[in-house]
Design a protein around this motif. Structure first.
Motif, PDB file in Angstrom:
ATOM      1  N   GLN A   1      33.515  10.168  -9.392  1.00 52.72           N
ATOM      2  CA  GLN A   1      33.691  10.791  -8.087  1.00 52.72           C
ATOM      3  C   GLN A   1      34.340  12.160  -8.204  1.00 52.72           C
ATOM      4  N   LEU A   2      35.068  12.393  -9.247  1.00 48.62           N
ATOM      5  CA  LEU A   2      35.767  13.656  -9.378  1.00 48.62           C
ATOM      6  C   LEU A   2      34.966  14.703 -10.147  1.00 48.62           C
ATOM      7  N   THR A   3      33.727  14.403 -10.427  1.00 49.05           N
ATOM      8  CA  THR A   3      32.860  15.385 -11.066  1.00 49.05           C
ATOM      9  C   THR A   3      31.667  15.656 -10.156  1.00 49.05           C
ATOM     10  N   VAL A   4      31.068  16.803 -10.369  1.00 51.34           N
ATOM     11  CA  VAL A   4      29.888  17.164  -9.581  1.00 51.34           C
ATOM     12  C   VAL A   4      28.707  16.363 -10.129  1.00 51.34           C
ATOM     13  N   GLN A   5      28.122  15.550  -9.268  1.00 52.80           N
ATOM     14  CA  GLN A   5      27.021  14.688  -9.672  1.00 52.80           C
ATOM     15  C   GLN A   5      25.657  15.330  -9.419  1.00 52.80           C
ATOM     16  N   LYS A   6      25.523  16.015  -8.292  1.00 49.84           N
ATOM     17  CA  LYS A   6      24.237  16.625  -7.928  1.00 49.84           C
ATOM     18  C   LYS A   6      24.481  17.975  -7.275  1.00 49.84           C
ATOM     19  N   ILE A   7      23.450  18.791  -7.352  1.00 49.33           N
ATOM     20  CA  ILE A   7      23.495  20.106  -6.711  1.00 49.33           C
ATOM     21  C   ILE A   7      22.324  20.171  -5.732  1.00 49.33           C
ATOM     22  N   TYR A   8      22.647  20.474  -4.480  1.00 46.47           N
ATOM     23  CA  TYR A   8      21.624  20.616  -3.448  1.00 46.47           C
ATOM     24  C   TYR A   8      21.596  22.073  -2.988  1.00 46.47           C
ATOM     25  N   ILE A   9      20.418  22.651  -3.016  1.00 44.13           N
ATOM     26  CA  ILE A   9      20.215  24.027  -2.562  1.00 44.13           C
ATOM     27  C   ILE A   9      19.249  23.981  -1.391  1.00 44.13           C
ATOM     28  N   LYS A  10      19.586  24.701  -0.335  1.00 45.99           N
ATOM     29  CA  LYS A  10      18.709  24.719   0.853  1.00 45.99           C
ATOM     30  C   LYS A  10      18.678  26.140   1.399  1.00 45.99           C
ATOM     31  N   ILE A  11      17.481  26.661   1.568  1.00 46.59           N
ATOM     32  CA  ILE A  11      17.296  27.966   2.207  1.00 46.59           C
ATOM     33  C   ILE A  11      17.031  27.694   3.676  1.00 46.59           C
ATOM     34  N   THR A  12      17.870  28.271   4.528  1.00 48.20           N
ATOM     35  CA  THR A  12      17.841  27.900   5.951  1.00 48.20           C
ATOM     36  C   THR A  12      16.908  28.756   6.797  1.00 48.20           C
ATOM     37  N   ASN A  13      16.689  30.015   6.444  1.00 54.20           N
ATOM     38  CA  ASN A  13      15.921  30.892   7.335  1.00 54.20           C
ATOM     39  C   ASN A  13      14.572  31.304   6.738  1.00 54.20           C
ATOM     40  N   ALA A  14      13.884  30.395   6.070  1.00 56.14           N
ATOM     41  CA  ALA A  14      12.593  30.712   5.465  1.00 56.14           C
ATOM     42  C   ALA A  14      11.513  30.921   6.535  1.00 56.14           C
ATOM     43  N   GLU A  15      11.664  30.294   7.679  1.00 51.00           N
ATOM     44  CA  GLU A  15      10.665  30.441   8.740  1.00 51.00           C
ATOM     45  C   GLU A  15      10.680  31.852   9.335  1.00 51.00           C
ATOM     46  N   LYS A  16      11.802  32.497   9.274  1.00 54.82           N
ATOM     47  CA  LYS A  16      11.937  33.848   9.834  1.00 54.82           C
ATOM     48  C   LYS A  16      10.982  34.822   9.149  1.00 54.82           C
ATOM     49  N   TYR A  17      10.799  34.651   7.846  1.00 55.24           N
ATOM     50  CA  TYR A  17       9.916  35.532   7.080  1.00 55.24           C
ATOM     51  C   TYR A  17       8.564  34.881   6.814  1.00 55.24           C
ATOM     52  N   LYS A  18       8.326  33.752   7.408  1.00 56.89           N
ATOM     53  CA  LYS A  18       7.067  33.012   7.295  1.00 56.89           C
ATOM     54  C   LYS A  18       6.689  32.765   5.834  1.00 56.89           C
ATOM     55  N   LEU A  19       7.654  32.228   5.092  1.00 52.14           N
ATOM     56  CA  LEU A  19       7.432  31.905   3.679  1.00 52.14           C
ATOM     57  C   LEU A  19       6.874  30.491   3.574  1.00 52.14           C
ATOM     58  N   ASP A  20       5.959  30.328   2.626  1.00 52.76           N
ATOM     59  CA  ASP A  20       5.388  28.998   2.439  1.00 52.76           C
ATOM     60  C   ASP A  20       6.410  28.104   1.718  1.00 52.76           C
ATOM     61  N   SER A  21       6.246  26.823   1.889  1.00 52.02           N
ATOM     62  CA  SER A  21       7.237  25.874   1.367  1.00 52.02           C
ATOM     63  C   SER A  21       7.264  25.841  -0.163  1.00 52.02           C
ATOM     64  N   LEU A  22       6.142  26.133  -0.815  1.00 55.01           N
ATOM     65  CA  LEU A  22       6.124  26.177  -2.281  1.00 55.01           C
ATOM     66  C   LEU A  22       7.010  27.303  -2.794  1.00 55.01           C
ATOM     67  N   SER A  23       6.920  28.454  -2.197  1.00 57.08           N
ATOM     68  CA  SER A  23       7.754  29.588  -2.612  1.00 57.08           C
ATOM     69  C   SER A  23       9.231  29.289  -2.382  1.00 57.08           C
ATOM     70  N   VAL A  24       9.517  28.669  -1.256  1.00 58.20           N
ATOM     71  CA  VAL A  24      10.909  28.310  -0.958  1.00 58.20           C
ATOM     72  C   VAL A  24      11.417  27.294  -1.979  1.00 58.20           C
ATOM     73  N   LEU A  25      10.596  26.311  -2.300  1.00 65.69           N
ATOM     74  CA  LEU A  25      10.978  25.291  -3.277  1.00 65.69           C
ATOM     75  C   LEU A  25      11.191  25.904  -4.658  1.00 65.69           C
ATOM     76  N   GLU A  26      10.307  26.817  -5.059  1.00 66.30           N
ATOM     77  CA  GLU A  26      10.463  27.485  -6.361  1.00 66.30           C
ATOM     78  C   GLU A  26      11.745  28.307  -6.394  1.00 66.30           C
ATOM     79  N   THR A  27      12.049  28.971  -5.301  1.00 68.35           N
ATOM     80  CA  THR A  27      13.288  29.761  -5.222  1.00 68.35           C
ATOM     81  C   THR A  27      14.500  28.847  -5.315  1.00 68.35           C
ATOM     82  N   GLU A  28      14.467  27.743  -4.580  1.00 67.81           N
ATOM     83  CA  GLU A  28      15.584  26.795  -4.637  1.00 67.81           C
ATOM     84  C   GLU A  28      15.748  26.239  -6.049  1.00 67.81           C
ATOM     85  N   ASP A  29      14.623  25.945  -6.712  1.00 69.28           N
ATOM     86  CA  ASP A  29      14.686  25.437  -8.090  1.00 69.28           C
ATOM     87  C   ASP A  29      15.249  26.469  -9.059  1.00 69.28           C
ATOM     88  N   SER A  30      14.875  27.727  -8.882  1.00 71.06           N
ATOM     89  CA  SER A  30      15.394  28.756  -9.792  1.00 71.06           C
ATOM     90  C   SER A  30      16.900  28.946  -9.598  1.00 71.06           C
TER      91      SER A  30
END
Length: 166
Positions: free
Chosen positions: A76-105
């Motif tokens: 519990q005292l160590t970081v187990q997972k990392i979650y990345i979320k881009i919140t405003n991808a719809e503003k620039y009309k980005l496709d979900s694959l590009s957003v996912l690749e960015t989050e993965d990078s």
């Protein structure tokens, strides 16, 4: 030399008869008391042996539980997972694959924080922020810049990002 004849002296006969009867009675009393004491001590020893076995089992259970709790606390005292979320991808009309690749990078860039203790990650939060914000992302021949909107540091490192034109 001759042994005196005691049958002529009744006082001595009574004395020796009394010592023989007294010896027999005292021997019986001794055997009874010794037997009672021995029985009580045997019961006490058996009771104590059973109590020792029970306490050793209880101690083993407590030790196992303590080890399990320690193992869970360390997890519990160590970081187990990392979650990345881009919140405003719809503003620039980005496709979900590009957003996912960015989050993965971004996830790959900060994956060094996995299995680190929370205190170290908290002390490195400015470094994480700079790593993310200095990253330039190219999506559909356009350059974007990431900005950290929110960062929650706990057993799961959660980062919310905003994407802007460079």
């Amino acid at each position: 030399m001759r042994v005196p004849q005691l049958y002529k002296r009744p006082g001595w006969q009574r004395f020796f008869a009394g010592t023989a009867v007294g010896g027999a009675i005292s021997w019986c009393i001794f055997l009874y008391i010794y037997g009672v004491w021995q029985e009580e001590n045997t019961e006490l020893i058996q009771k104590q042996q059973q109590e020792i076995v029970d306490l050793n089992n209880e101690k083993k259970i407590w030790q196992d539980e303590y080890k399990e709790i320690n193992r869970r606390k360390i997890e519990q005292l160590t970081v187990q997972k990392i979650y990345i979320k881009i919140t405003n991808a719809e503003k620039y009309k980005l496709d979900s694959l590009s957003v996912l690749e960015t989050e993965d990078s971004v996830h790959d860039d900060i994956s060094m924080m996995l299995a680190k203790d929370i205190d170290t990650v908290y002390k490195s939060k400015d470094l994480i922020k700079k790593i993310i914000e200095n990253k330039q992302v190219k999506i559909n021949d356009k350059r974007y810049k990431l900005k950290v909107k929110e960062m929650v540091i706990y057993t799961n490192l959660t980062i919310q990002l905003e994407i802007d034109f460079e």
